[in-house]
Motif scaffolding. Structure first.
Motif, PDB file in Angstrom:
ATOM      1  N   GLY A 170      21.154 -32.949   5.029  1.00 27.22           N
ATOM      2  CA  GLY A 170      20.036 -32.211   4.573  1.00 27.22           C
ATOM      3  C   GLY A 170      19.488 -32.917   3.264  1.00 27.22           C
ATOM      4  O   GLY A 170      20.009 -33.549   2.465  1.00 27.22           O
ATOM      5  N   CYS A 171      18.078 -32.501   3.031  1.00 26.40           N
ATOM      6  CA  CYS A 171      17.385 -33.276   1.833  1.00 26.40           C
ATOM      7  C   CYS A 171      16.449 -32.055   1.472  1.00 26.40           C
ATOM      8  O   CYS A 171      15.845 -31.453   2.044  1.00 26.40           O
ATOM      9  CB  CYS A 171      16.707 -34.304   2.503  1.00 26.40           C
ATOM     10  N   PRO A 172      16.340 -31.944   0.123  1.00 18.72           N
ATOM     11  CA  PRO A 172      15.639 -31.088  -0.442  1.00 18.72           C
ATOM     12  C   PRO A 172      13.978 -31.332  -0.362  1.00 18.72           C
ATOM     13  O   PRO A 172      12.970 -30.752  -0.640  1.00 18.72           O
ATOM     14  CB  PRO A 172      15.915 -30.776  -2.066  1.00 18.72           C
ATOM     15  N   TYR A 173      13.761 -32.764  -0.215  1.00 17.58           N
ATOM     16  CA  TYR A 173      12.490 -32.974  -0.474  1.00 17.58           C
ATOM     17  C   TYR A 173      11.754 -32.896   1.165  1.00 17.58           C
ATOM     18  O   TYR A 173      12.389 -32.590   1.865  1.00 17.58           O
ATOM     19  CB  TYR A 173      12.304 -34.783  -0.730  1.00 17.58           C
ATOM     20  N   ALA A 174      10.456 -33.066   1.223  1.00 15.03           N
ATOM     21  CA  ALA A 174       9.509 -32.909   2.279  1.00 15.03           C
ATOM     22  C   ALA A 174       8.497 -34.224   2.332  1.00 15.03           C
ATOM     23  O   ALA A 174       7.521 -33.778   2.377  1.00 15.03           O
ATOM     24  CB  ALA A 174       8.960 -31.617   2.263  1.00 15.03           C
ATOM     25  N   CYS A 175       9.004 -35.421   2.310  1.00 16.47           N
ATOM     26  CA  CYS A 175       7.916 -36.293   2.308  1.00 16.47           C
ATOM     27  C   CYS A 175       7.175 -36.263   3.814  1.00 16.47           C
ATOM     28  O   CYS A 175       7.760 -36.012   4.689  1.00 16.47           O
ATOM     29  CB  CYS A 175       8.540 -37.682   2.282  1.00 16.47           C
ATOM     30  N   SER A 176       5.838 -36.703   3.584  1.00 15.47           N
ATOM     31  CA  SER A 176       5.119 -36.491   4.954  1.00 15.47           C
ATOM     32  C   SER A 176       5.421 -37.335   5.911  1.00 15.47           C
ATOM     33  O   SER A 176       5.251 -36.631   7.009  1.00 15.47           O
ATOM     34  CB  SER A 176       3.638 -36.462   4.484  1.00 15.47           C
ATOM     35  N   PHE A 177       6.001 -38.194   5.737  1.00 12.62           N
ATOM     36  CA  PHE A 177       6.134 -39.440   6.946  1.00 12.62           C
ATOM     37  C   PHE A 177       7.686 -39.158   7.354  1.00 12.62           C
ATOM     38  O   PHE A 177       7.997 -39.733   8.195  1.00 12.62           O
ATOM     39  CB  PHE A 177       6.110 -40.775   6.414  1.00 12.62           C
ATOM     40  N   CYS A 178       8.294 -38.157   6.703  1.00 15.65           N
ATOM     41  CA  CYS A 178       9.633 -38.043   7.326  1.00 15.65           C
ATOM     42  C   CYS A 178       9.814 -36.671   8.158  1.00 15.65           C
ATOM     43  O   CYS A 178       8.909 -35.985   8.302  1.00 15.65           O
ATOM     44  CB  CYS A 178      10.512 -37.783   6.007  1.00 15.65           C
ATOM     45  N   LEU A 179      10.692 -36.517   8.676  1.00 12.57           N
ATOM     46  CA  LEU A 179      11.015 -35.257   9.891  1.00 12.57           C
ATOM     47  C   LEU A 179      10.597 -34.140   8.787  1.00 12.57           C
ATOM     48  O   LEU A 179      11.192 -33.882   8.031  1.00 12.57           O
ATOM     49  CB  LEU A 179      12.225 -35.467  10.346  1.00 12.57           C
ATOM     50  N   TYR A 183      12.310 -29.269  11.899  1.00 14.38           N
ATOM     51  CA  TYR A 183      13.223 -29.827  12.549  1.00 14.38           C
ATOM     52  C   TYR A 183      14.667 -30.278  11.888  1.00 14.38           C
ATOM     53  O   TYR A 183      15.485 -30.803  12.576  1.00 14.38           O
ATOM     54  CB  TYR A 183      12.870 -31.112  13.131  1.00 14.38           C
ATOM     55  N   ARG A 184      14.777 -29.760  10.466  1.00 11.89           N
ATOM     56  CA  ARG A 184      15.780 -30.256  10.125  1.00 11.89           C
ATOM     57  C   ARG A 184      16.191 -29.239   9.037  1.00 11.89           C
ATOM     58  O   ARG A 184      15.253 -28.710   8.334  1.00 11.89           O
ATOM     59  CB  ARG A 184      15.782 -31.743   9.365  1.00 11.89           C
ATOM     60  N   PRO A 185      17.534 -29.010   8.527  1.00 13.11           N
ATOM     61  CA  PRO A 185      17.996 -27.967   7.728  1.00 13.11           C
ATOM     62  C   PRO A 185      17.549 -28.469   6.402  1.00 13.11           C
ATOM     63  O   PRO A 185      17.863 -29.595   5.951  1.00 13.11           O
ATOM     64  CB  PRO A 185      19.382 -27.783   7.683  1.00 13.11           C
ATOM     65  N   ASP A 216      23.344 -41.109   2.964  1.00 15.58           N
ATOM     66  CA  ASP A 216      22.977 -39.741   2.793  1.00 15.58           C
ATOM     67  C   ASP A 216      21.332 -39.892   2.201  1.00 15.58           C
ATOM     68  O   ASP A 216      20.916 -40.736   1.554  1.00 15.58           O
ATOM     69  CB  ASP A 216      23.660 -38.966   1.478  1.00 15.58           C
ATOM     70  N   ASP A 217      20.472 -38.807   2.476  1.00 17.55           N
ATOM     71  CA  ASP A 217      19.118 -38.937   1.923  1.00 17.55           C
ATOM     72  C   ASP A 217      19.087 -39.334   0.568  1.00 17.55           C
ATOM     73  O   ASP A 217      17.948 -39.968   0.299  1.00 17.55           O
ATOM     74  CB  ASP A 217      18.545 -37.725   2.435  1.00 17.55           C
ATOM     75  N   VAL A 218      19.649 -38.439  -0.058  1.00 15.17           N
ATOM     76  CA  VAL A 218      19.764 -38.714  -1.530  1.00 15.17           C
ATOM     77  C   VAL A 218      20.979 -38.417  -2.440  1.00 15.17           C
ATOM     78  O   VAL A 218      21.228 -37.257  -2.609  1.00 15.17           O
ATOM     79  CB  VAL A 218      18.412 -37.818  -2.379  1.00 15.17           C
TER      80      VAL A 218
HETATM   81  S1  SF4 Z   1      15.226 -37.860   3.708  1.00 17.70           S
HETATM   82 FE1  SF4 Z   1      13.984 -39.288   1.979  1.00 17.70          FE
HETATM   83  S2  SF4 Z   1      12.042 -39.607   3.158  1.00 17.70           S
HETATM   84 FE2  SF4 Z   1      12.861 -37.752   4.079  1.00 17.70          FE
HETATM   85  S3  SF4 Z   1      12.270 -36.093   2.982  1.00 17.70           S
HETATM   86 FE3  SF4 Z   1      14.100 -36.778   2.073  1.00 17.70          FE
HETATM   87  S4  SF4 Z   1      13.806 -38.061   0.351  1.00 17.70           S
HETATM   88 FE4  SF4 Z   1      12.030 -37.921   1.829  1.00 17.70          FE
END
Ligand code: SF4
Length: 399
Positions: A170-179, A183-185, A216-218
């Motif tokens: 899981g990742c708390p961010y929502a970068c536009s180029f990422c899924l 589609y992801r928790p 891990d994402d972050v």
């Molecule tokens: S996994 Fe990385 S690129 Fe994707 S939303 Fe999180 S910080 Fe952004």
């Protein structure tokens, strides 16, 4: 008796991030602990030719063959499924690509499992098929997944000096180029510090791994937990070098110093652009000022830094490319630069028609070094020119 299952990661061109197929390793370890017989194969890194897979399947009573693929691996998945169908096998599709395009999966296989599939696949095996498409069922406690089964791991290629592990989902961010979030928790779930260190210890003792990258994402998003893991590493005297991803804005010197003291050698950071407007369009939740400050703090801790740049995103102009090049030269760090890719399932993809032209419609070839999208007002030649200039301003990634 429980049915036997064969799980395969399909082949796709390596874009630099080498990693064992954690998705199928987790599922296989989870099911094996619950009494199922499994085999896994990795077409991407493990040297599993079609002939070898065919031989292994023919010699066993395999009830289901699972094929997992990201978009860049979907061509091989389709090829593989065509072959498996001729062998009259029941085929399960999973992985990122078929989570986004389940109907595409049903054209080449029998069932599709979207997203995290440990629990949904277990239910399927216990109760039999009840549907064609299964929704994700994220695990709440990641420690319910046992440590990777050593017999299964022996079937995979293990990079001893740079072995990627996953310690959270899981990742708390929502970068536009990422899924996209749908589609992801969003909620992050973590393995406990003892679990993470058990995993590192096992890979070190049983497989000779001396360098670990936490994919891990972050990793640094939860300071207390990161520090707890650092403490556990020190308590056990684990002698491995470690790297991970961090994010601009996480500029806590105490955290980075603690990581350095525990064996972390460096961190990787998505800088992406030197232009605030482009960063905002990416929904990156960082500014150029925050990037500079975070890098300054990390440098103070003594950790090495790899940075990632991305060119050709929406709102990119020649001025923003110049700003990114100037930032790359100013930072003078190690890292990578890639072209923005309009992957399905991303907000970026949705915005592409409004902000430019998609010039590559084959998602299996969305490689970092290939131009697939050209923003309005720019040409391919300009994108290539600035990408190459940025590439020579940064040095090769370091561990
Ligand atoms: S996994 Fe990385 S690129 Fe994707 S939303 Fe999180 S910080 Fe952004």
């Amino acid at each position: 008796m429980n049915p036997e299952i064969y799980l395969i990661r399909a082949y796709g061109r390596d874009d630099g991030f080498r990693c064992i197929p954690w998705g199928i390793v987790s599922i296989a370890s989870y099911l094996k602990k619950r009494g199922y017989k499994l085999l896994i194969a990795d077409r991407k890194e493990g040297g599993y030719s079609l002939r070898r897979i065919t031989r292994e399947i023919r010699g066993r009573d395999i009830a289901y063959v699972g094929v997992s693929a990201m978009t860049c691996q979907s061509q091989d998945a389709a090829f593989l499924c065509g072959h498996l169908k001729k062998m009259n096998k029941n085929i399960i599709l999973g992985g990122l690509h078929y989570s986004i395009y389940p109907d595409e999966g049903l054209k080449i296989g029998d069932y599709v499992f979207k997203g995290e599939a440990e629990q949904s696949l277990l239910g399927f095996l216990q109760n039999g098929p009840g549907a064609k498409i299964y929704e994700p069922r994220p695990l709440l406690s990641l420690d319910d997944i046992p440590l990777p089964d050593e017999e299964l791991m022996k079937r995979l290629y293990v990079n001893k000096s740079n072995f990627t592990i996953m310690t959270s989902r899981g990742c708390p961010y929502a970068c536009s180029f990422c899924l996209d979030r749908k589609y992801r928790p969003e909620r992050i779930r973590y393995h406990s510090a003892p679990y993470v260190c058990d995993l590192i210890e096992m890979m070190n003792k049983s497989f000779g791994v001396t360098g670990v990258f936490i994919g891990d994402d972050v990793f640094t998003i939860n300071k207390n937990r990161a520090i707890e893991i650092c403490g556990e590493i020190r308590k056990r005297g684990l002698k491995v070098t470690i790297g991970c991803f961090t994010h601009s804005g996480i500029d806590d010197l105490e955290l980075y110093e603690e990581m350095k003291a525990s064996g972390f050698s460096g961190v990787s950071l998505g800088v992406e652009s030197g232009c605030d407007e482009v960063l905002q369009a990416m929904n990156k939740h960082q500014t150029v000022a925050q990037i500079r400050k975070t890098i300054e703090v990390i440098k103070k801790s003594g950790l090495r830094i790899n940075v990632m740049f991305m060119v050709g995103n929406i709102l990119e102009t020649e001025d923003s490319l110049k700003a990114t090049l100037a930032l790359a030269r100013e930072l003078c760090l190690n890292g990578w630069v890639s072209y923005a890719q309009p992957f399905a399932g991303t907000a970026f993809r949705e915005d592409c028609p409004k902000y430019g032209r998609i010039i590559n419609e084959n998602p299996a070839t969305y490689w970092n070094d290939r131009i697939s999208f050209v923003p309005h007002g720019l040409s391919r030649r300009q994108l290539r020119y600035y990408r190459n200039k940025i590439a020579v301003s940064i040095k090769a990634p370091v561990r």
